[in-house]
Design a protein around this motif. Structure first.
Motif, PDB file in Angstrom:
ATOM      1  N   GLY A   1      -5.218   4.872 -14.976  1.00 54.50           N
ATOM      2  CA  GLY A   1      -4.952   6.148 -14.316  1.00 54.50           C
ATOM      3  C   GLY A   1      -5.567   6.224 -12.932  1.00 54.50           C
ATOM      4  N   GLY A   2      -6.694   5.529 -12.742  1.00 59.26           N
ATOM      5  CA  GLY A   2      -7.293   5.462 -11.416  1.00 59.26           C
ATOM      6  C   GLY A   2      -6.436   4.671 -10.454  1.00 59.26           C
ATOM      7  N   ARG A   3      -5.835   3.581 -10.953  1.00 58.67           N
ATOM      8  CA  ARG A   3      -4.929   2.812 -10.095  1.00 58.67           C
ATOM      9  C   ARG A   3      -3.713   3.665  -9.704  1.00 58.67           C
ATOM     10  NH1 ARG A   3      -4.919  -2.242  -8.706  1.00 58.67           N
ATOM     11  NH2 ARG A   3      -6.402  -2.853 -10.326  1.00 58.67           N
ATOM     12  N   ILE A   4      -3.229   4.466 -10.648  1.00 61.24           N
ATOM     13  CA  ILE A   4      -2.132   5.375 -10.318  1.00 61.24           C
ATOM     14  C   ILE A   4      -2.581   6.372  -9.250  1.00 61.24           C
ATOM     15  CG2 ILE A   4      -0.621   7.191 -11.233  1.00 61.24           C
ATOM     16  CD1 ILE A   4      -0.658   5.662 -13.910  1.00 61.24           C
ATOM     17  N   GLY A   5      -3.861   6.781  -9.304  1.00 63.34           N
ATOM     18  CA  GLY A   5      -4.394   7.665  -8.268  1.00 63.34           C
ATOM     19  C   GLY A   5      -4.298   7.051  -6.885  1.00 63.34           C
ATOM     20  N   PHE A   6      -4.626   5.759  -6.774  1.00 59.64           N
ATOM     21  CA  PHE A   6      -4.467   5.100  -5.473  1.00 59.64           C
ATOM     22  C   PHE A   6      -2.985   4.983  -5.116  1.00 59.64           C
ATOM     23  CE2 PHE A   6      -8.822   3.426  -6.334  1.00 59.64           C
ATOM     24  CZ  PHE A   6      -9.421   3.908  -5.183  1.00 59.64           C
ATOM     25  N   GLY A   7      -2.121   4.841  -6.141  1.00 59.72           N
ATOM     26  CA  GLY A   7      -0.687   4.859  -5.879  1.00 59.72           C
ATOM     27  C   GLY A   7      -0.227   6.199  -5.339  1.00 59.72           C
ATOM     28  N   ILE A   8      -0.801   7.283  -5.855  1.00 63.87           N
ATOM     29  CA  ILE A   8      -0.504   8.620  -5.328  1.00 63.87           C
ATOM     30  C   ILE A   8      -0.894   8.698  -3.856  1.00 63.87           C
ATOM     31  CG2 ILE A   8      -1.351  11.008  -5.394  1.00 63.87           C
ATOM     32  CD1 ILE A   8      -1.299  10.729  -8.482  1.00 63.87           C
ATOM     33  N   ALA A   9      -2.071   8.140  -3.522  1.00 63.63           N
ATOM     34  CA  ALA A   9      -2.508   8.136  -2.118  1.00 63.63           C
ATOM     35  C   ALA A   9      -1.501   7.405  -1.237  1.00 63.63           C
ATOM     36  CB  ALA A   9      -3.884   7.477  -2.009  1.00 63.63           C
ATOM     37  N   LYS A  10      -0.843   6.398  -1.789  1.00 61.55           N
ATOM     38  CA  LYS A  10       0.120   5.613  -1.009  1.00 61.55           C
ATOM     39  C   LYS A  10       1.490   6.269  -0.942  1.00 61.55           C
ATOM     40  CE  LYS A  10       2.192   1.013  -0.617  1.00 61.55           C
ATOM     41  NZ  LYS A  10       2.178  -0.384  -1.097  1.00 61.55           N
ATOM     42  N   TYR A  11       1.958   6.820  -2.063  1.00 63.47           N
ATOM     43  CA  TYR A  11       3.356   7.237  -2.146  1.00 63.47           C
ATOM     44  C   TYR A  11       3.576   8.752  -2.024  1.00 63.47           C
ATOM     45  CZ  TYR A  11       4.202   2.451  -3.714  1.00 63.47           C
ATOM     46  OH  TYR A  11       4.272   1.089  -3.791  1.00 63.47           O
ATOM     47  N   HIS A  12       2.682   9.568  -2.616  1.00 57.65           N
ATOM     48  CA  HIS A  12       2.957  11.011  -2.621  1.00 57.65           C
ATOM     49  C   HIS A  12       1.677  11.851  -2.538  1.00 57.65           C
ATOM     50  CE1 HIS A  12       7.292  11.050  -3.195  1.00 57.65           C
ATOM     51  NE2 HIS A  12       7.139  10.040  -4.031  1.00 57.65           N
ATOM     52  N   PRO A  13       0.859  11.667  -1.515  1.00 57.60           N
ATOM     53  CA  PRO A  13      -0.367  12.473  -1.420  1.00 57.60           C
ATOM     54  C   PRO A  13      -0.082  13.950  -1.176  1.00 57.60           C
ATOM     55  CG  PRO A  13      -0.025  11.224   0.605  1.00 57.60           C
ATOM     56  CD  PRO A  13       0.976  10.716  -0.395  1.00 57.60           C
ATOM     57  N   GLU A  14       1.105  14.278  -0.651  1.00 56.08           N
ATOM     58  CA  GLU A  14       1.408  15.668  -0.303  1.00 56.08           C
ATOM     59  C   GLU A  14       1.503  16.579  -1.526  1.00 56.08           C
ATOM     60  OE1 GLU A  14       5.273  13.876  -1.441  1.00 56.08           O
ATOM     61  OE2 GLU A  14       3.572  13.186  -0.242  1.00 56.08           O
ATOM     62  N   ARG A  15       1.582  16.009  -2.732  1.00 54.47           N
ATOM     63  CA  ARG A  15       1.713  16.826  -3.942  1.00 54.47           C
ATOM     64  C   ARG A  15       0.365  17.176  -4.571  1.00 54.47           C
ATOM     65  NH1 ARG A  15       6.691  16.902  -6.611  1.00 54.47           N
ATOM     66  NH2 ARG A  15       5.652  18.472  -7.902  1.00 54.47           N
ATOM     67  N   PHE A  16      -0.741  16.757  -3.934  1.00 55.20           N
ATOM     68  CA  PHE A  16      -2.031  16.914  -4.597  1.00 55.20           C
ATOM     69  C   PHE A  16      -3.069  17.539  -3.669  1.00 55.20           C
ATOM     70  CE2 PHE A  16       0.363  13.863  -6.920  1.00 55.20           C
ATOM     71  CZ  PHE A  16       0.104  14.198  -8.240  1.00 55.20           C
ATOM     72  N   PHE A  17      -3.944  18.331  -4.295  1.00 56.15           N
ATOM     73  CA  PHE A  17      -5.062  18.943  -3.576  1.00 56.15           C
ATOM     74  C   PHE A  17      -6.220  17.962  -3.424  1.00 56.15           C
ATOM     75  CE2 PHE A  17      -3.250  22.760  -5.822  1.00 56.15           C
ATOM     76  CZ  PHE A  17      -2.745  23.378  -4.692  1.00 56.15           C
ATOM     77  N   SER A  18      -6.422  17.107  -4.442  1.00 64.07           N
ATOM     78  CA  SER A  18      -7.534  16.164  -4.413  1.00 64.07           C
ATOM     79  C   SER A  18      -7.267  15.060  -5.414  1.00 64.07           C
ATOM     80  CB  SER A  18      -8.864  16.855  -4.750  1.00 64.07           C
ATOM     81  OG  SER A  18      -8.908  17.221  -6.130  1.00 64.07           O
ATOM     82  N   LEU A  19      -8.023  13.961  -5.267  1.00 63.33           N
ATOM     83  CA  LEU A  19      -7.935  12.836  -6.197  1.00 63.33           C
ATOM     84  C   LEU A  19      -9.316  12.571  -6.784  1.00 63.33           C
ATOM     85  CD1 LEU A  19      -5.797  10.300  -4.112  1.00 63.33           C
ATOM     86  CD2 LEU A  19      -4.988  11.872  -5.885  1.00 63.33           C
ATOM     87  N   ILE A  20      -9.364  12.414  -8.099  1.00 62.00           N
ATOM     88  CA  ILE A  20     -10.589  12.012  -8.791  1.00 62.00           C
ATOM     89  C   ILE A  20     -10.256  10.715  -9.514  1.00 62.00           C
ATOM     90  CG2 ILE A  20     -12.340  12.658 -10.487  1.00 62.00           C
ATOM     91  CD1 ILE A  20     -11.427  15.613  -9.972  1.00 62.00           C
ATOM     92  N   ILE A  21     -10.917   9.645  -9.124  1.00 60.93           N
ATOM     93  CA  ILE A  21     -10.546   8.308  -9.593  1.00 60.93           C
ATOM     94  C   ILE A  21     -11.731   7.682 -10.315  1.00 60.93           C
ATOM     95  CG2 ILE A  21      -9.868   5.994  -8.857  1.00 60.93           C
ATOM     96  CD1 ILE A  21      -8.332   7.320  -6.571  1.00 60.93           C
ATOM     97  N   GLY A  22     -11.548   7.408 -11.614  1.00 58.88           N
ATOM     98  CA  GLY A  22     -12.608   6.833 -12.426  1.00 58.88           C
ATOM     99  C   GLY A  22     -12.445   5.333 -12.602  1.00 58.88           C
ATOM    100  N   VAL A  23     -13.535   4.619 -12.417  1.00 59.37           N
ATOM    101  CA  VAL A  23     -13.699   3.176 -12.633  1.00 59.37           C
ATOM    102  C   VAL A  23     -12.496   2.352 -12.169  1.00 59.37           C
ATOM    103  CG1 VAL A  23     -15.367   3.433 -14.480  1.00 59.37           C
ATOM    104  CG2 VAL A  23     -12.994   3.299 -15.078  1.00 59.37           C
ATOM    105  N   MET A  24     -12.155   2.501 -10.908  1.00 66.14           N
ATOM    106  CA  MET A  24     -11.080   1.698 -10.329  1.00 66.14           C
ATOM    107  C   MET A  24     -11.346   1.538  -8.842  1.00 66.14           C
ATOM    108  SD  MET A  24      -8.448  -0.135 -10.634  1.00 66.14           S
ATOM    109  CE  MET A  24      -8.318   0.051 -12.412  1.00 66.14           C
ATOM    110  N   HIS A  25     -10.874   0.409  -8.298  1.00 66.46           N
ATOM    111  CA  HIS A  25     -10.911   0.206  -6.852  1.00 66.46           C
ATOM    112  C   HIS A  25      -9.486   0.005  -6.350  1.00 66.46           C
ATOM    113  CE1 HIS A  25     -10.088  -4.001  -7.558  1.00 66.46           C
ATOM    114  NE2 HIS A  25     -11.205  -4.162  -8.247  1.00 66.46           N
ATOM    115  N   PRO A  26      -9.272   0.043  -5.029  1.00 65.45           N
ATOM    116  CA  PRO A  26      -7.902  -0.009  -4.510  1.00 65.45           C
ATOM    117  C   PRO A  26      -7.364  -1.409  -4.266  1.00 65.45           C
ATOM    118  CG  PRO A  26      -9.413   0.448  -2.724  1.00 65.45           C
ATOM    119  CD  PRO A  26     -10.240   0.376  -3.983  1.00 65.45           C
TER     120      PRO A  26
END
Length: 205
Positions: A33-58
């Motif tokens: 789910g953290g990797r998906i969070g970095f995917g959100i940063a790449k593909y659709h950041p406009e849909r989110f207020f913030s990202l909380i990413i657990g135990v993952m790097h980009p």
């Protein structure tokens, strides 16, 4: 594997938001789910207020790590769960039951899927979303998380000494206070920005 490409996983998250008629949300993802969070940063950041990413790097993980997990999954979920308990200690019965119920062929395909995060450093530099990263210091993802947060201008890293990948997932008493504090700060910053925007619209008093 193509069905599990990172962009598709992000689109799955958006499909849930659309079905619930939620325009924007805070995102929290752990491990995959953290990797998906970095995917959100790449593909659709406009849909989110913030990202909380657990135990993952980009960054892309080593192929050796995926190959070892695939070899275990080819033996079935019982062997996979037994290996996890050997390295991480006994699981709670409910958690073990959920793990055993997985489809090993689907998990293998997900491990072979395109990661889609090559060259992400520049993207992270341009990311304006508030981000909280958290990770156990005994986790193999810890060095990458330390490095990745350097490229994120609006991010912070919280680490937990002595905790590995599995232990951090169960350490809610340690993690949740940081998450709640982060969300309060994000909400306060948004309120301050709205008040400032309103003052600009109203003009000087």
């Amino acid at each position: 594997p193509q069905a599990y490409a990172l962009q598709h996983r992000v689109e799955d998250v958006l499909a849930v938001l659309d079905a619930l008629q939620v325009d924007n949300a805070h995102y929290l993802g752990y491990s995959m789910g953290g990797r998906i969070g970095f995917g959100i940063a790449k593909y659709h950041p406009e849909r989110f207020f913030s990202l909380i990413i657990g135990v993952m790097h980009p960054y892309e993980s080593s192929p050796e790590s995926a190959e070892a997990r695939i070899a275990l999954l080819q033996q079935g979920m019982t062997a996979y769960a037994a290996d996890a308990e050997t390295h991480q200690g006994p699981m709670a019965p409910e958690r073990k039951a959920r793990l055993l119920a997985n489809d090993p062929a689907a998990l293998i395909a997900s491990l072979q899927a395109p990661r889609g995060l090559s060259g992400i450093e520049q993207l992270l530099l341009d990311l304006t979303l508030p981000c909280l990263l958290y990770v156990g210091e005994a986790d193999s993802f810890y060095p990458g998380a330390q490095e990745g947060v350097k490229y994120m201008p609006n991010a912070r890293l919280v680490s937990f000494p002595g905790l590995n990948h599995s232990q951090t997932s169960q350490a809610s008493r340690l993690v949740v206070p940081h998450v709640m504090q982060f969300l309060r700060e994000v909400a306060q910053e948004e309120n301050d920005a709205q008040r400032s925007k309103q003052r600009d619209l109203n003009g000087p008093v």
